[in-house]
Design an enzyme around this catalytic site. Structure first.
Site, short mmCIF file in Angstrom:
data_model
loop_
_atom_site.label_atom_id
_atom_site.label_comp_id
_atom_site.label_asym_id
_atom_site.label_seq_id
_atom_site.Cartn_x
_atom_site.Cartn_y
_atom_site.Cartn_z
N GLY A 16 0.77 -1.19 -0.03
CA GLY A 16 -0.13 -0.05 -0.01
C GLY A 16 0.98 1.32 0.22
N VAL A 18 2.59 2.88 2.65
CA VAL A 18 3.61 2.52 3.21
C VAL A 18 4.73 1.68 2.54
CG1 VAL A 18 4.77 2.13 5.43
CG2 VAL A 18 2.45 3.31 5.21
N SER A 20 4.63 0.75 -0.57
CA SER A 20 5.38 1.29 -1.79
C SER A 20 6.54 2.28 -1.62
CB SER A 20 4.42 1.95 -2.42
OG SER A 20 3.42 1.19 -2.89
N ARG A 50 -2.59 -9.15 -4.51
CA ARG A 50 -2.82 -9.53 -6.00
C ARG A 50 -1.55 -9.16 -6.84
NH1 ARG A 50 -3.77 -5.42 -9.77
NH2 ARG A 50 -3.78 -3.53 -8.38
N GLU A 131 8.54 0.71 15.91
CA GLU A 131 8.40 2.06 16.07
C GLU A 131 7.14 2.93 15.17
OE1 GLU A 131 8.86 5.11 17.67
OE2 GLU A 131 10.83 4.53 17.86
N ILE A 138 7.22 9.86 14.35
CA ILE A 138 7.71 10.20 15.43
C ILE A 138 8.38 9.29 16.34
CG2 ILE A 138 7.34 11.93 17.61
CD1 ILE A 138 4.77 12.46 16.14
N GLU A 192 -11.88 8.20 6.90
CA GLU A 192 -12.25 6.96 6.02
C GLU A 192 -13.71 6.74 6.03
OE1 GLU A 192 -10.10 3.40 6.59
OE2 GLU A 192 -8.59 4.10 7.67
N ASP A 203 -8.51 3.09 17.51
CA ASP A 203 -7.26 3.16 17.06
C ASP A 203 -6.40 3.66 18.15
OD1 ASP A 203 -5.13 3.62 14.68
OD2 ASP A 203 -5.16 5.53 15.60
N LYS A 207 -2.92 1.92 20.33
CA LYS A 207 -1.85 2.86 20.37
C LYS A 207 -1.57 3.04 22.25
CE LYS A 207 -1.76 4.76 16.01
NZ LYS A 207 -2.54 5.89 15.39
#
Lengths: 437, 437
Positions: A16, A18, A20, A50, A131, A138, A192, A203, A207
């Site tokens: 995706g 990141v 790429s 895919r 990380e 960060i 989204e 989310d 974290k």
């Protein structure tokens, strides 16, 4: 340092944004990375669902057989960037069991299965780095596990979800309501189509679990994290916040609490909170993230930057990848987060915070005394009371700011207030964080 | 992880604020540190100039024979907190040559002799850590060498000297002049009796050399750093800064410059600069430090916290000590900063920045055209010109803000302005940093 060593083989799972960007930088910065590592990196394969020629990388690197890819003899390090819990978990465990070091940005998986993954990494004596799982580019994990390794962390307060921070910043700046700000965030790509994971705090809770685990050397999973989202925050709340010289932020808070008998517990919680404008977290706006750390010797620290996006997340992934590769070249492993303390989790009812309570009350003599009595009965001490706006046929708006009180005492107080005849409705209850008291 | 391993022997050199705090925390946090390391720490001795019973530690730990202490068989790690270049250099080299890992907070020594020390550490295959040398408790060295190991740093801009930041913050807040603010800082313990190292920028330059070295994989020493102090900054400069929506900060800037032919150079420089109030560095006040990093993939990052003081510095030292001790227990060494790039140093004359120039001019027609011509002749483009304050018999105050121009072109312009009849005096020339253009 020589860069003429045997190449370090890398498998990337996921292509995706990141993935790429990670593949691109490995190619474009090849000579710099080789000099820093002491050996060149070689991408052996990229695991995708895919396999196709239009994916921006040589098609012969692509494979949909992740089990085979992570077990290849010429792969030393597996970089997992697939996202959801499965098949990422299976890919990572396969890699660790095959003796590969692993770099992942998968916060949902870590918040659920960190124990299983770290045990597999221990058993195989390989590195497991993550990380990028918290606050994108960060550096947070490494400072907490290494730089503060000789200190005692007291509290970590993070703005670690860009979507909600964008929405709350917009509400503060424009006076917009929640629905308007959410719609705008969606149009601009900051939210989204199904924003539940962000706006309901899932989310941020994942974290918080990761941060609490490493800050307090204790296993904390997402289920241990108390969680409230931002969907009930209104333009009226921001009006009150401004009057109090505050803004409202969704905070992921991890705290070490010591009771009267000296027993320690860990609290991990996510909720929107009033934050004074003078606090460094108050000026972290838009899609930026920040993590504010209080430690016994270090005092206050803050780490600030871009918490999401392909390139910033890739930066964190590549930092981990270079470290894992150096360990392969030089022998040895990086420091791991430990769980030796295993402190119990404090239930939310025990957590003391300050509160802002906004209610609609009848415009009659004695109302303030009646309201104040309900707080006093439960030993919730009031810091300030103010009447905001105009009095009309629907009554008056009363805003109470408390001193620190436990969540249990405050919840009981709010329930009792709602039962009073003179209280027409409790409109809003929001915690206040970041003050000295 | 077991904490039953052979103790890791520690020698501490120096028993000032930081040394005392490090010794105290090693004792008070012994069980936590042992769990994190996998073995207990044992202080074998403390090197001091004056061995006496009133120093707050058992007198039998004290010794004035540093050479013997660092070479003891039961010492694994030497923590150097003595301060000046000698005898610290001799103590550290003795330790490294005897195969001990070293943790130091000695920025002056590192800025002068980092090459010699890192070579000795390489030869002995031991760790040399120095997180505390820059910005006290704030993790800066580790993020730059590890977290950003896969990224390309473009620029590092730091507020890394607490004394000057305290003085400049006070001048901004109170309107005081430099001498008043310096005197107040001295009374409160923020400035030393001889403040030269701070106010003339020597301390900030040493830290800039360390930051530039690790950010750009190039050896940079304090002598390579261009340096201006804050002693000429006046209350008038702050008046102008406020009018420009700016404040003034002493910045340590390390930058990678690419010329038209693609050749890269490193610039390291220290000077007071105007910083827009909207920039994250502008709100770093008092004795706080912050380091703002721009990297190609990560974007903008900032690290903020307490840059000095016994406890914060001890926190950074202990983080390094725990890491070095873990490496002893588990085998292996931490990542080292590399110097593979060895970029040349850019002279200050080549450095493009924006400038603020304040001058006293005659109150006559045509003055502005005459002044503007001198800028134009040297291709220094003017962004804004404003006349500030009242015109009186001493003329008018003219403030020019330029677009980016090289230091050489600006210096020539200022010299030419001073020679003009209509310019009664150039009162102030200050760079402007932190704007986009």
């Amino acid at each position: 340092m020589s860069d003429s060593g045997r190449p370090i083989g890398v498998a990337i799972l996921g292509l995706g944004n990141v993935g790429s960007e990670v593949a691109r930088i490995i190619e474009s910065s090849a000579s710099d990375l080789a000099a820093r590592i002491g050996a060149p990196l070689a991408i052996r394969g990229i695991g995708v669902r895919r396999v196709a020629a239009d994916r921006g990388v040589p098609v012969d690197l692509l494979t949909d057989d992740i089990d085979a890819l992570v077990a290849r003899d010429d792969v030393d390090i597996v970089v997992e960037l697939m996202g959801p819990v499965e098949p990422a978990r299976r890919g990572i465990l396969g890699a660790l069991n095959a003796g590969k070091s692993v770099v992942t940005a998968n916060k949902a998986l870590l918040a659920q299965a960190a124990g299983e993954l770290t045990e597999a990494a221990e058993k195989a004596r390989v590195d497991l780095y993550f990380e990028a799982a918290v606050a994108g580019a960060i550096p947070v994990i490494r400072p907490l596990t290494q730089s503060l390794a000789g200190d005692s962390v007291i509290r970590v307060s993070g703005i670690v979800n860009g979507t909600t921070n964008y929405i709350l910043s917009a509400m503060d700046n424009t006076g917009a309501g929640y629905d308007t700000a959410l719609a705008e965030a969606g149009e601009l790509g900051y939210a989204e189509a199904d924003p539940t994971a962000d706006v309901e705090g899932y989310d941020a809770a994942a974290k918080a679990a990761i941060l609490a685990s490493i800050a307090f050397h204790t296993r904390v999973s997402a289920d241990d994290v108390y969680r409230e989202g931002i969907t009930k925050i209104s333009a009226d709340d921001f009006d009150s916040a401004r009057a109090l010289q505050c803004t409202i932020k969704l905070l992921s808070i991890c705290e070490r609490l010591t009771d009267n008998e000296g027993h320690q517990r860990v609290s991990a919680r996510v909720y929107p909170a009033l934050v004074p404008l003078t606090h460094p977290l108050a000026s972290v706006n838009g899609a930026f993230n920040a993590v504010f750390v209080e430690a016994e010797a270090a005092g206050e620290l803050m780490f600030y930057g871009q918490g999401a996006g392909g390139a910033p997340t890739a930066s964190a992934v590549l930092g981990d990848l270079v470290m894992a590769a150096r360990n392969r070249v030089q022998g040895g492993r990086g420091p791991r987060s430990s769980r030796y303390a295993q402190l119990p989790i404090a239930p939310i009812g025990l957590i003391p915070t300050r509160y802002y309570v906004r209610m609609r009350v009848a415009d009659k003599p004695g109302v303030l005394a009646t309201v104040a009595t309900e707080f006093a009965k439960r030993e919730v001490s009031i810091a300030t009371v103010r009447q905001e706006g105009e009095v009309d046929e629907t009554g008056a708006r009363l805003v109470v700011l408390t001193h620190k009180a436990t969540d249990a005492a405050l919840s009981e107080t709010v329930a009792a207030l709602a039962d009073l005849d003179v209280v027409l409705g409790v409109a809003s209850v929001i915690r206040l964080e970041g003050t000295q008291e």
